[in-house]
Motif scaffolding. Structure first.
Motif, mmCIF file in Angstrom:
data_model
loop_
_atom_site.group_PDB
_atom_site.id
_atom_site.type_symbol
_atom_site.label_atom_id
_atom_site.label_comp_id
_atom_site.label_asym_id
_atom_site.label_seq_id
_atom_site.Cartn_x
_atom_site.Cartn_y
_atom_site.Cartn_z
ATOM 1 N N THR A 73 0.815 -1.220 0.000
ATOM 2 C CA THR A 73 0.000 0.000 0.000
ATOM 3 C C THR A 73 0.849 1.270 0.000
ATOM 4 O O THR A 73 0.320 2.356 -0.269
ATOM 5 N N ALA A 74 2.131 1.158 0.309
ATOM 6 C CA ALA A 74 3.032 2.320 0.280
ATOM 7 C C ALA A 74 4.435 1.825 -0.049
ATOM 8 O O ALA A 74 4.894 0.827 0.509
ATOM 9 N N ALA A 75 5.093 2.501 -0.958
ATOM 10 C CA ALA A 75 6.468 2.179 -1.340
ATOM 11 C C ALA A 75 7.167 3.481 -1.715
ATOM 12 O O ALA A 75 7.367 3.793 -2.878
ATOM 13 N N ASP A 76 7.493 4.231 -0.700
ATOM 14 C CA ASP A 76 8.123 5.539 -0.864
ATOM 15 C C ASP A 76 9.591 5.381 -0.453
ATOM 16 O O ASP A 76 9.910 5.410 0.740
ATOM 17 N N PRO A 77 10.502 5.174 -1.426
ATOM 18 C CA PRO A 77 11.897 4.865 -1.112
ATOM 19 C C PRO A 77 12.506 5.787 -0.063
ATOM 20 O O PRO A 77 12.327 7.006 -0.098
ATOM 21 N N ARG A 80 9.030 5.240 3.544
ATOM 22 C CA ARG A 80 7.903 4.460 4.069
ATOM 23 C C ARG A 80 7.639 3.249 3.182
ATOM 24 O O ARG A 80 7.684 3.333 1.957
ATOM 25 N N PHE A 81 7.337 2.119 3.842
ATOM 26 C CA PHE A 81 6.913 0.909 3.150
ATOM 27 C C PHE A 81 5.784 0.303 3.974
ATOM 28 O O PHE A 81 5.880 0.216 5.197
ATOM 29 N N ALA A 82 4.682 -0.099 3.317
ATOM 30 C CA ALA A 82 3.551 -0.678 4.050
ATOM 31 C C ALA A 82 2.820 -1.697 3.180
ATOM 32 O O ALA A 82 2.854 -1.617 1.947
ATOM 33 N N PHE A 83 2.173 -2.626 3.851
ATOM 34 C CA PHE A 83 1.326 -3.600 3.155
ATOM 35 C C PHE A 83 0.198 -4.020 4.080
ATOM 36 O O PHE A 83 0.298 -3.951 5.298
ATOM 37 N N ARG A 84 -0.899 -4.452 3.451
ATOM 38 C CA ARG A 84 -2.025 -4.957 4.239
ATOM 39 C C ARG A 84 -2.181 -6.447 3.983
ATOM 40 O O ARG A 84 -1.934 -6.930 2.866
ATOM 41 N N VAL A 85 -2.560 -7.150 5.015
ATOM 42 C CA VAL A 85 -2.807 -8.591 4.950
ATOM 43 C C VAL A 85 -4.310 -8.756 4.817
ATOM 44 O O VAL A 85 -5.070 -8.290 5.672
ATOM 45 N N HIS A 86 -4.749 -9.418 3.727
ATOM 46 C CA HIS A 86 -6.189 -9.474 3.465
ATOM 47 C C HIS A 86 -6.716 -10.854 3.106
ATOM 48 O O HIS A 86 -7.867 -10.987 2.687
ATOM 49 N N ALA A 87 -5.901 -11.877 3.290
ATOM 50 C CA ALA A 87 -6.381 -13.255 3.123
ATOM 51 C C ALA A 87 -5.430 -14.166 3.891
ATOM 52 O O ALA A 87 -4.239 -13.862 4.050
ATOM 53 N N ILE A 88 -5.981 -15.291 4.353
ATOM 54 C CA ILE A 88 -5.193 -16.212 5.172
ATOM 55 C C ILE A 88 -5.668 -17.634 4.923
ATOM 56 O O ILE A 88 -6.830 -17.858 4.562
ATOM 57 N N GLY A 89 -4.789 -18.586 5.118
ATOM 58 C CA GLY A 89 -5.143 -19.992 4.980
ATOM 59 C C GLY A 89 -3.960 -20.865 5.345
ATOM 60 O O GLY A 89 -2.839 -20.369 5.524
ATOM 61 N N LEU A 90 -4.189 -22.161 5.431
ATOM 62 C CA LEU A 90 -3.093 -23.055 5.798
ATOM 63 C C LEU A 90 -2.058 -23.153 4.672
ATOM 64 O O LEU A 90 -0.936 -22.725 4.834
ATOM 65 N N ARG A 91 -2.457 -23.705 3.540
ATOM 66 C CA ARG A 91 -1.520 -23.807 2.409
ATOM 67 C C ARG A 91 -1.759 -22.708 1.376
ATOM 68 O O ARG A 91 -0.848 -22.269 0.700
ATOM 69 N N GLN A 92 -2.992 -22.303 1.253
ATOM 70 C CA GLN A 92 -3.392 -21.243 0.330
ATOM 71 C C GLN A 92 -4.195 -20.201 1.113
ATOM 72 O O GLN A 92 -5.027 -20.566 1.933
ATOM 73 N N PRO A 93 -3.973 -18.928 0.862
ATOM 74 C CA PRO A 93 -4.743 -17.894 1.574
ATOM 75 C C PRO A 93 -6.143 -17.750 0.982
ATOM 76 O O PRO A 93 -6.419 -16.869 0.182
ATOM 77 N N ARG A 94 -7.054 -18.645 1.378
ATOM 78 C CA ARG A 94 -8.405 -18.697 0.793
ATOM 79 C C ARG A 94 -9.433 -17.834 1.528
ATOM 80 O O ARG A 94 -10.382 -17.358 0.940
#
Length: 169
Positions: A73-77, A80-94
């Motif tokens: 979500t942000a990559a300002d050399p 600032r660097f940011a990311f959001r986590v929006h899926a989860i799962g055991l082998r696949q983030p389903r």
């Protein structure tokens, strides 16, 4: 006691903001510092990530392992660097859900860089009793905020140690 939705910690690293950003902005490398993350699968290889880039993080806590899907979500050399986590799962983030946002800020200070890592709990729609029960089981009896505080402190110490250790040929 009300839930804590944001935890941040900082450390001073004897390296330039650009050098620190160069490492943090490569999600596949996070496993080198994090006590929980094992790295990430990133389409396009081991390069600094860009806004909108999606990657899958591999994680472990004790004997448990899971995968997350994240979007930068942000990559300002050097800033600032940011990311959001929006899926989860055991082998696949389903399972798609707002889970967390991770942010790193880099500020020049005393010839080095003050690195601030922030975790934000994005599970705001979860009823408090459900989040509390889940957190208790998932963290071995702690709140997620307390658990993440410890993880962030370990990550920052490991990052500092690696970036300040001279490379020998």
């Amino acid at each position: 006691m009300p839930r804590t939705f944001t935890v941040a910690r900082s450390i001073l690293v004897e390296a330039s903001p650009s050098a620190v950003y160069e490492q943090i902005s490569r999600p596949a490398r996070m496993g080198r510092w994090s006590p929980e993350n094992l790295g990430a699968t990133v389409v396009g290889g081991d390069r600094p990530a860009h806004v909108g880039q999606v990657f899958e993080g591999r994680n472990k806590r004790g004997r448990y392992r899971w995968t997350t899907r994240c979007t930068v979500t942000a990559a300002d050399p050097s800033r600032r660097f940011a990311f959001r986590v929006h899926a989860i799962g055991l082998r696949q983030p389903r399972l798609r859900a707002a889970i967390a946002t991770w942010e790193y800020r880099f500020e020049a200070e005393d010839g080095g860089t003050r690195v601030t890592e922030t975790w934000t709990d994005d599970r705001r729609s979860w009823p408090a009793f459900v989040a509390d029960a889940f957190d208790h089981v998932a963290t071995g009896g702690k709140t997620f905020a307390a658990f993440q505080r410890g993880n962030i402190e370990k990550t920052l110490r490991n990052l500092k140690r690696e970036l300040e250790t001279p490379v020998h040929p």
